[in-house]
Scaffold this active site. Structure first.
Site, PDB file in Angstrom:
ATOM      1  NE  ARG A  70       0.287   1.253   3.759  1.00 32.38           N
ATOM      2  CZ  ARG A  70       1.470   2.232   3.832  1.00 32.38           C
ATOM      3  NH1 ARG A  70       2.010   1.965   3.596  1.00 32.38           N
ATOM      4  NH2 ARG A  70       0.415   3.942   3.863  1.00 32.38           N
ATOM      5  N   GLY A  71      -0.100   2.671  -0.001  1.00 31.04           N
ATOM      6  CA  GLY A  71       1.390   3.665   0.040  1.00 31.04           C
ATOM      7  C   GLY A  71       1.386   3.936  -1.977  1.00 31.04           C
ATOM      8  CB  ALA A  72       0.319   6.932  -3.827  1.00 32.75           C
TER       9      ALA A  72
ATOM     10  NE  ARG B 222      -5.491   0.670  -1.825  1.00 31.61           N
ATOM     11  CZ  ARG B 222      -5.487   0.847  -0.776  1.00 31.61           C
ATOM     12  NH1 ARG B 222      -4.463   1.340  -0.613  1.00 31.61           N
ATOM     13  NH2 ARG B 222      -6.402   2.247   0.165  1.00 31.61           N
TER      14      ARG B 222
ATOM     15  CG  ASN C 190      -2.741  11.934   2.587  1.00 32.61           C
ATOM     16  OD1 ASN C 190      -1.824  11.262   1.995  1.00 32.61           O
ATOM     17  ND2 ASN C 190      -2.288  11.495   3.291  1.00 32.61           N
ATOM     18  CE  LYS C 191      -5.132   5.648   4.032  1.00 29.59           C
ATOM     19  NZ  LYS C 191      -6.464   4.876   3.682  1.00 29.59           N
TER      20      LYS C 191
ATOM     21  CD  GLN D 199      -3.246   2.597   6.727  1.00 30.67           C
ATOM     22  OE1 GLN D 199      -3.479   3.338   7.872  1.00 30.67           O
ATOM     23  NE2 GLN D 199      -3.606   2.834   5.900  1.00 30.67           N
TER      24      GLN D 199
ATOM     25  CG  ASP E 105      -2.793   8.100  -1.686  1.00 32.27           C
ATOM     26  OD1 ASP E 105      -2.877   8.703  -0.418  1.00 32.27           O
ATOM     27  OD2 ASP E 105      -2.963   7.142  -1.738  1.00 32.27           O
TER      28      ASP E 105
END
Ligand code: MRU
EC number: 5.3.1.23
Length: 353
Positions: free
Chosen positions: A54-56, A97, A257-258, A206, A247
């Site tokens: 995960r993570g862009a 995603r 973003n998150k 996270q 993201d």
């Protein structure tokens, strides 16, 4: 899908070895550090969906290697058929995603290489592998450049900073080194950091699990707080700056973003603190004029009502679980990219730079 324990000291969330991919299983950290072996494009798609990776930027790298695995699966020597099959694999990976644009950026780059390679399928497959490896190498360089530019963009006072961050934007979320956490890492190396405050980042934690693990592993002092403590910490003057990742950034600087990032930006404004976004230019979607066009991923309700096997809430109520939010450009002090730190209004000048 099989698992092995990894002894390496550096963090590479995605590794190509022996014609397959090895992913650090981020769902098991910090309790266990192990790698998962990925041998098919479908297994890669599932690993992205289930957030093993995960993570862009890391998703972009993983998808690129997913395309290589897919190319190896195709049984034809006709370019036209090969491209049709590869496009089907690209479509599957693109469904995993929706928010992080790096996923689509990497897939498009891979498809373009396949289209523009000569007629021989073996050559196309070789070019695809080289491209995935380049995407990965470039991301490490990009993150290091973001770290350098970010260091220069930080406020001059106080000399030693306490920085609040959200989610995980470190080595685990990129090819290695990190974006926002890369800037924090650079600040630490340059002696400009006292400590990091890491939001735990509900619902998937996270920050508590991954950022705290990365910082502790490198000896960077880190204090984990629950997301609801950020306002209090700012009011108590414990925080000097906020740095987050992204993201997807629209052309005007609006930043997805998150979930929870937007509230931090509002809080930073209320407390007169600088709020930085650190991201590679591959995270900027210049086709979107503002953040209203950014698709926001909705995730499973169980992420809210359950932690591990423990149920937290009555299950027969409603749940709303958007994985990301959009911070308006007006709340962002600067966007730190590999080409330098710019105001959101200046971002457009970095297009095609
Ligand atoms: O849902 P995740 O864990 O993939 O979300 C990650 C983030 O929101 C990060 O802040 C973002 O991808 C930047 S990573 C360098």
């Amino acid at each position: 899908m099989t698992t092995t324990t990894c002894e390496s000291n550096s963090i590479y969330p995605v590794r190509w070895q022996d014609n397959k991919v090895w992913l650090i299983d981020q769902t098991r950290l910090p309790m266990e550090y192990g790698e998962v072996e990925i041998t098919s494009s479908e297994a890669m798609a599932r690993a992205i969906e289930t957030m093993i990776v995960r993570g862009a930027p890391a998703i972009g790298v993983a998808a690129a290697y997913g395309m290589v695995l897919g190319a190896q699966e195709i049984k034809t020597d006709q370019k036209e058929q090969f491209l049709a099959d590869l496009t089907r694999i690209a479509d599957r990976l693109a469904q995993t995603r929706p928010t992080a644009v790096n996923l689509f950026w990497a897939i498009e780059r891979m498809l373009k290489v396949a289209q523009e390679s000569g007629p021989e399928v073996a050559v196309i497959t070789k070019n695809l592998l080289e491209t995935a490896q380049n995407i990965q190498k470039e991301d490490v360089e990009t993150c290091r450049a973001i770290g350098r530019h970010g260091l220069l963009a930080l406020p001059e006072q106080p000399e030693k900073l306490t920085i609040l961050t959200h989610c995980n934007t470190g080595s685990l979320a990129t090819a290695s080194y990190g974006t926002a956490l890369g800037v924090i890492r650079s600040a630490w190396t340059a002696g400009r950091l006292i400590q990091v405050y890491a939001d735990e980042t509900r619902p998937r934690l996270q920050g508590a699990k991954l950022t705290a693990w990365e910082c502790a592993r490198e000896g960077i002092p880190v204090t984990v707080i629950t997301d609801s403590m950020a306002a209090h910490c700012m009011q108590q003057k414990l925080i000097d700056a906020v740095i987050v990742g992204a993201d997807r950034i629209a052309a005007n600087g609006d930043t997805a973003n998150k979930i929870g990032t937007y509230s931090l930006a509002v809080l930073a404004k209320a407390h007169h603190l600088p709020f930085y976004v650190a991201a590679p230019l591959s995270t900027v979607d210049f086709s979107l004029k503002d953040g209203t066009g950014i698709p926001i991923e909705q995730r499973d309700r169980a992420e809210i009502y359950q932690v591990g096997t423990t149920t937290l809430c009555p299950r027969d109520v409603n749940f709303y679980n958007p994985a990301f939010d959009v911070t308006p450009a007006a709340l962002i002090t600067a966007i730190i990219t590999e080409k330098g730190a710019v105001t959101p209004a200046e971002l457009i000048f970095l297009q095609d730079s």
